[in-house]
Design a protein around this motif. Sequence first.
Motif, PDB file in Angstrom:
ATOM      1  N   ARG A  50     -46.620 -32.913  17.769  1.00 14.35           N
ATOM      2  CA  ARG A  50     -46.677 -33.909  16.706  1.00 14.35           C
ATOM      3  C   ARG A  50     -46.354 -35.274  17.309  1.00 14.35           C
ATOM      4  O   ARG A  50     -46.265 -35.431  18.521  1.00 14.35           O
ATOM      5  CB  ARG A  50     -45.697 -33.548  15.593  1.00 14.35           C
ATOM      6  CG  ARG A  50     -46.104 -32.301  14.804  1.00 14.35           C
ATOM      7  CD  ARG A  50     -44.984 -31.808  13.916  1.00 14.35           C
ATOM      8  NE  ARG A  50     -44.466 -32.823  13.011  1.00 14.35           N
ATOM      9  CZ  ARG A  50     -44.802 -32.935  11.735  1.00 14.35           C
ATOM     10  NH1 ARG A  50     -45.673 -32.097  11.208  1.00 14.35           N
ATOM     11  NH2 ARG A  50     -44.259 -33.865  10.973  1.00 14.35           N
ATOM     12  N   ALA A  51     -46.177 -36.267  16.450  1.00 10.87           N
ATOM     13  CA  ALA A  51     -45.881 -37.609  16.932  1.00 10.87           C
ATOM     14  C   ALA A  51     -44.551 -37.637  17.679  1.00 10.87           C
ATOM     15  O   ALA A  51     -43.631 -36.875  17.373  1.00 10.87           O
ATOM     16  CB  ALA A  51     -45.847 -38.582  15.749  1.00 10.87           C
ATOM     17  N   GLY A  52     -44.471 -38.515  18.657  1.00  6.33           N
ATOM     18  CA  GLY A  52     -43.246 -38.644  19.435  1.00  6.33           C
ATOM     19  C   GLY A  52     -43.010 -37.398  20.262  1.00  6.33           C
ATOM     20  O   GLY A  52     -43.911 -36.877  20.909  1.00  6.33           O
ATOM     21  N   ASP A  53     -41.772 -36.909  20.231  1.00  5.82           N
ATOM     22  CA  ASP A  53     -41.433 -35.716  21.012  1.00  5.82           C
ATOM     23  C   ASP A  53     -41.296 -34.486  20.119  1.00  5.82           C
ATOM     24  O   ASP A  53     -40.654 -33.514  20.499  1.00  5.82           O
ATOM     25  CB  ASP A  53     -40.138 -35.949  21.800  1.00  5.82           C
ATOM     26  CG  ASP A  53     -38.949 -36.233  20.891  1.00  5.82           C
ATOM     27  OD1 ASP A  53     -39.149 -36.412  19.667  1.00  5.82           O
ATOM     28  OD2 ASP A  53     -37.811 -36.274  21.405  1.00  5.82           O
ATOM     29  N   GLN A  54     -41.915 -34.525  18.939  1.00  6.84           N
ATOM     30  CA  GLN A  54     -41.787 -33.411  18.021  1.00  6.84           C
ATOM     31  C   GLN A  54     -42.922 -32.398  18.194  1.00  6.84           C
ATOM     32  O   GLN A  54     -44.015 -32.729  18.659  1.00  6.84           O
ATOM     33  CB  GLN A  54     -41.766 -33.916  16.571  1.00  6.84           C
ATOM     34  CG  GLN A  54     -40.546 -34.744  16.223  1.00  6.84           C
ATOM     35  CD  GLN A  54     -40.521 -35.150  14.756  1.00  6.84           C
ATOM     36  OE1 GLN A  54     -41.337 -34.699  13.953  1.00  6.84           O
ATOM     37  NE2 GLN A  54     -39.562 -35.990  14.399  1.00  6.84           N
ATOM     38  N   TRP A  55     -42.611 -31.147  17.794  1.00 10.88           N
ATOM     39  CA  TRP A  55     -43.556 -30.048  17.825  1.00 10.88           C
ATOM     40  C   TRP A  55     -43.518 -29.324  16.478  1.00 10.88           C
ATOM     41  O   TRP A  55     -42.599 -29.522  15.684  1.00 10.88           O
ATOM     42  CB  TRP A  55     -43.184 -29.058  18.928  1.00 10.88           C
ATOM     43  CG  TRP A  55     -43.303 -29.586  20.319  1.00 10.88           C
ATOM     44  CD1 TRP A  55     -42.421 -30.425  20.960  1.00 10.88           C
ATOM     45  CD2 TRP A  55     -44.355 -29.324  21.251  1.00 10.88           C
ATOM     46  NE1 TRP A  55     -42.862 -30.690  22.230  1.00 10.88           N
ATOM     47  CE2 TRP A  55     -44.042 -30.027  22.434  1.00 10.88           C
ATOM     48  CE3 TRP A  55     -45.521 -28.552  21.201  1.00 10.88           C
ATOM     49  CZ2 TRP A  55     -44.855 -29.982  23.565  1.00 10.88           C
ATOM     50  CZ3 TRP A  55     -46.335 -28.508  22.330  1.00 10.88           C
ATOM     51  CH2 TRP A  55     -45.999 -29.221  23.490  1.00 10.88           C
ATOM     52  N   GLN A  56     -44.524 -28.479  16.266  1.00 13.15           N
ATOM     53  CA  GLN A  56     -44.525 -27.643  15.070  1.00 13.15           C
ATOM     54  C   GLN A  56     -45.016 -26.244  15.429  1.00 13.15           C
ATOM     55  O   GLN A  56     -46.006 -26.082  16.158  1.00 13.15           O
ATOM     56  CB  GLN A  56     -45.427 -28.231  13.978  1.00 13.15           C
ATOM     57  CG  GLN A  56     -45.443 -27.403  12.686  1.00 13.15           C
ATOM     58  CD  GLN A  56     -46.074 -28.138  11.519  1.00 13.15           C
ATOM     59  OE1 GLN A  56     -45.960 -29.373  11.432  1.00 13.15           O
ATOM     60  NE2 GLN A  56     -46.708 -27.421  10.618  1.00 13.15           N
ATOM     61  N   ILE A  57     -44.303 -25.235  14.924  1.00 16.23           N
ATOM     62  CA  ILE A  57     -44.732 -23.852  15.063  1.00 16.23           C
ATOM     63  C   ILE A  57     -45.046 -23.301  13.682  1.00 16.23           C
ATOM     64  O   ILE A  57     -44.295 -23.510  12.726  1.00 16.23           O
ATOM     65  CB  ILE A  57     -43.670 -22.987  15.787  1.00 16.23           C
ATOM     66  CG1 ILE A  57     -44.154 -21.535  15.876  1.00 16.23           C
ATOM     67  CG2 ILE A  57     -42.298 -23.102  15.143  1.00 16.23           C
ATOM     68  CD1 ILE A  57     -43.279 -20.651  16.746  1.00 16.23           C
ATOM     69  N   ASP A  58     -46.194 -22.639  13.563  1.00 14.53           N
ATOM     70  CA  ASP A  58     -46.651 -22.075  12.293  1.00 14.53           C
ATOM     71  C   ASP A  58     -46.938 -20.590  12.472  1.00 14.53           C
ATOM     72  O   ASP A  58     -47.503 -20.173  13.490  1.00 14.53           O
ATOM     73  CB  ASP A  58     -47.935 -22.762  11.814  1.00 14.53           C
ATOM     74  CG  ASP A  58     -47.742 -24.226  11.519  1.00 14.53           C
ATOM     75  OD1 ASP A  58     -47.187 -24.553  10.470  1.00 14.53           O
ATOM     76  OD2 ASP A  58     -48.142 -25.051  12.374  1.00 14.53           O
TER      77      ASP A  58
END
Length: 238
Positions: A50-58
Amino acid sequence: MLSPLRPLLLGLALAGSAAPTRALEPFVASYQAYNEGKLAGNASMKVTPRAGDQWQIDLNVKGTRGFARLAGLNIEQSTVFDTRDGQFRPLSQATVRHALLMGKKMVGTYDWKSGTAQWQGDIKKNRRAPLPLQPGDMSALLMNLAVIRDAAPGKQLAYRVVDNGRVRDYQYVVSPEPETVTVEDLSYSALRVSRSNGGNDETIFWVADGVPTPVRILQREDGQDGVDLRLVEYQGVP
């Protein structure tokens, strides 16, 4: 780790054991979902930046028509997270359970500045109060990535999970040697990662070298197989 699923190239045999650490990489993976040994649906797990240093797990698990009544086989989960000091740090979490008559949705926020996490939505009143956070705390879904990062032959793992208004401690033992895991015509050499403090409620991961997601996730209760996710395909996301 999955909740309420209790916390998911091809065609090649993967040899060797899991490395102690590996870099976080985006991927999408497809699983067959079994229940009590019978094919009951399918699942997908995805990690995206995601934006910046973020992530997403689904994680999405969907049962076939005959298994539509099983809440554990009709669920969508997601966690937005970042990394701090080598740890996956959850920022927000959502769970949607689909049922024939009524669905449920729970949303949680991890406020690391105040050191608390709190949930709202279709959740019991006694689970709505803020919970204290500790460094290293994770959501249940992030355990799927943590075991990939941490598993090494014979190692003992410990995780503190803050998820859906509860705090739980999970301890795991990694097998000293890899074993063969077969799904249809695919074969993996994988380490077994077994929960050691769950009593009659077991969760077992199988982790293969070079694969960014567990190749199998099995839940057992009172010695009987329950929900069982088996990897059939994965690929990196550009």
